[in-house]
Design a protein around this motif. Sequence first.
Motif, PDB file in Angstrom:
ATOM      1  N   HIS A 157       0.830  -1.365  -0.083  1.00  0.00           N
ATOM      2  CA  HIS A 157      -0.003   0.040   0.013  1.00  0.00           C
ATOM      3  C   HIS A 157       0.897   1.307   0.127  1.00  0.00           C
ATOM      4  N   GLN A 188       1.273   0.317  -6.053  1.00  0.00           N
ATOM      5  CA  GLN A 188       0.137   1.444  -6.359  1.00  0.00           C
ATOM      6  C   GLN A 188       0.607   2.051  -7.822  1.00  0.00           C
ATOM      7  N   ILE A 228      -4.896   1.592  -6.156  1.00  0.00           N
ATOM      8  CA  ILE A 228      -6.280   1.556  -5.059  1.00  0.00           C
ATOM      9  C   ILE A 228      -7.278   2.594  -5.425  1.00  0.00           C
ATOM     10  N   ARG A 266      -4.301  10.858   8.785  1.00  0.00           N
ATOM     11  CA  ARG A 266      -3.597  10.331  10.036  1.00  0.00           C
ATOM     12  C   ARG A 266      -2.561  11.314  10.541  1.00  0.00           C
ATOM     13  N   LYS A 271       2.662  12.672   5.547  1.00  0.00           N
ATOM     14  CA  LYS A 271       1.461  13.513   5.325  1.00  0.00           C
ATOM     15  C   LYS A 271       1.705  14.872   4.867  1.00  0.00           C
ATOM     16  N   SER A 342     -10.737  11.795  15.609  1.00  0.00           N
ATOM     17  CA  SER A 342     -11.238  11.088  14.154  1.00  0.00           C
ATOM     18  C   SER A 342     -12.733  11.364  14.153  1.00  0.00           C
ATOM     19  N   PHE A 343     -13.403  11.058  12.993  1.00  0.00           N
ATOM     20  CA  PHE A 343     -14.652  11.169  12.568  1.00  0.00           C
ATOM     21  C   PHE A 343     -15.036   9.734  12.280  1.00  0.00           C
ATOM     22  N   ARG A 345     -16.505   7.353   9.635  1.00  0.00           N
ATOM     23  CA  ARG A 345     -16.532   7.443   8.343  1.00  0.00           C
ATOM     24  C   ARG A 345     -17.605   8.194   7.359  1.00  0.00           C
ATOM     25  N   ASP A 365       3.214   9.352  -0.508  1.00  0.00           N
ATOM     26  CA  ASP A 365       2.040   8.557  -0.221  1.00  0.00           C
ATOM     27  C   ASP A 365       1.942   7.771  -1.266  1.00  0.00           C
ATOM     28  N   GLY A 366       1.596   6.418  -0.704  1.00  0.00           N
ATOM     29  CA  GLY A 366       1.343   5.109  -1.644  1.00  0.00           C
ATOM     30  C   GLY A 366       0.358   5.675  -2.943  1.00  0.00           C
ATOM     31  N   MET A 367      -0.921   5.898  -2.254  1.00  0.00           N
ATOM     32  CA  MET A 367      -1.844   6.334  -3.285  1.00  0.00           C
ATOM     33  C   MET A 367      -2.701   7.723  -2.711  1.00  0.00           C
ATOM     34  N   ASN A 368      -3.215   7.633  -1.613  1.00  0.00           N
ATOM     35  CA  ASN A 368      -3.599   8.646  -0.884  1.00  0.00           C
ATOM     36  C   ASN A 368      -5.295   8.614  -1.255  1.00  0.00           C
ATOM     37  N   LEU A 369      -6.270   7.952  -0.348  1.00  0.00           N
ATOM     38  CA  LEU A 369      -7.354   7.896  -0.727  1.00  0.00           C
ATOM     39  C   LEU A 369      -8.486   9.177  -0.408  1.00  0.00           C
ATOM     40  N   VAL A 370      -7.866   9.889   0.391  1.00  0.00           N
ATOM     41  CA  VAL A 370      -8.553  11.241   0.888  1.00  0.00           C
ATOM     42  C   VAL A 370      -8.536  11.910  -0.412  1.00  0.00           C
ATOM     43  N   GLU A 373     -11.609  10.482  -2.229  1.00  0.00           N
ATOM     44  CA  GLU A 373     -13.011  10.481  -1.705  1.00  0.00           C
ATOM     45  C   GLU A 373     -13.370  11.852  -1.725  1.00  0.00           C
TER      46      GLU A 373
END
Length: 457
Positions: A157, A188, A228, A266, A271, A342-343, A345, A365-370, A373
């Motif tokens: 990842h 990735q 991903i 995170r 980051k 945290s919140f 999801r 970052d490998g990908m960064n899903l944020v 999203e």
Amino acid sequence: MSRLVVVSNRVAPITEGEPAAGGLAVGVLDALRAEGGLWFGWSGEVATDAAGLPNPGRRVGNIDIRTIDLSRKDYDEFYRGFANGTLWPVLHYQMGLSRFDWAEFAGYRRVNALFACSLAGLLDPDDMIWAHDYHLLGLAEALREAGVTNRMGLFLHTPFPEPGVLMTVPAHAALIRAMAAFDLVGFQTEPDRTAFADYITRQAGGEALPGGHLHAFGRGFRTGVYPIGVHVDEARAEAELPANRRQALRLRANLHGRSLILSVDRLDYAKGLRQRFLAFERFLADSPAAHGQVIFMQIAPPSRSDIQTYREIRQELEGEAGRINGRFADVDWVPLRYLNRSFPRAALMPLYAEARVGLVTPLRDGMNLVAKEYLAAQDPEDPGVLVLSQFAGAARELDAALIVNPYDEAGIAHALEQALAMSIEERRGRHAAALDVLRRNSLDVWRDRFVADLRAG
Ligand code: GDG
């Protein structure tokens, strides 16, 4: 058809009918739910006795869950030590933050062997094993030493660094030899895959063959690129669901029409949070007209807080946030909101949708899903703008974002100005282009391609 066996450091807490947090958990769960299977990993418990013995099994729907506990020594040497104290920083090109100890590396190998021994007894001969991430680079080698001959794949990842960077880890040769025991190693992005292949050909005397095949250490295996992704339509649906929008509506009311810049990470030095805070400070210094008009909100759930470097970054950020607000705040405006929590999801998606700018600036970052999203959650009629680091894997796909260098404060400040001033036509055009890419490389595509390639051999 062969049973899918997923192995990851942690097994996500899953409850039937509830969404899982994070891309790994969501992607893996989908794969397991589609055809049933076994999920194996560490329970998250540090046990004083009986560490390493599988805990009683649990079944959720058609998924069997088996976990093991770790001893304190395992946890310290494997998890806090080699995995997160040595490997994680080097994989993210932060060599100065990496420390190395042969005893911790031995602990890493010991825990990989522990996983392998506990798992071996649960396997059927035609099970297909899919291991995840940098904690388990040694799993296939350990399984083969335990006599297991099943098909084994690894998906990394994180980024994979260039050979010269990886070689700052004194145990690099043993690590790569272990990775070559998998049948399929997935990355990735293409640069990550190429960096691994470069090591194999230039440092390990191996050979690169067409189609991502490599030959080294007396065996052939395959590599591939599997970016991903996210469930695009679900993210937007979650963003619109009234039940999820409580916090977002409170936020909107409190913004009083000001523009929101949002970051969600995170709390991790990779980051780039400190550099981002400084870039926002630069933006405020360069753009007096934005004073009182713009708010930057950083959501940063604590992470790995029992590791020294992570405690330090937390302190550092608290200091920077206070200093920047002290410098620029007014009686009716505080420019930077730093939320060290945290919140759920489901609440995050509507928060993304409130933000005029998504600011995603990891140093690596490998990908960064944020980033993905954020785009998926936007209203296509009035979308926000993504400002994205060139060093996130996602930047390989999302050239419709404003791409920045996370070390360039002035560059980020300029991109923020550009994003906040962007016309609705340009925003719609960029968002539509990005969404096309997200749909092509969705989470389903990621999982299906990896599983199909592993199955095909
Ligand atoms: C690793 C790689 C790669 C964030 N805050 C909260 C929360 N999140 C969720 C996000 C997102 C996930 O966590 C974070 O994923 P990222 O991809 O951004 O980053 P890592 O955690 O470092 O993930 C990364 C990823 O693996 C997948 O391969 O992309 O490069 O480093 O889904 O929404 N979730 C909840 N509360 C929060 O406060 N529930």
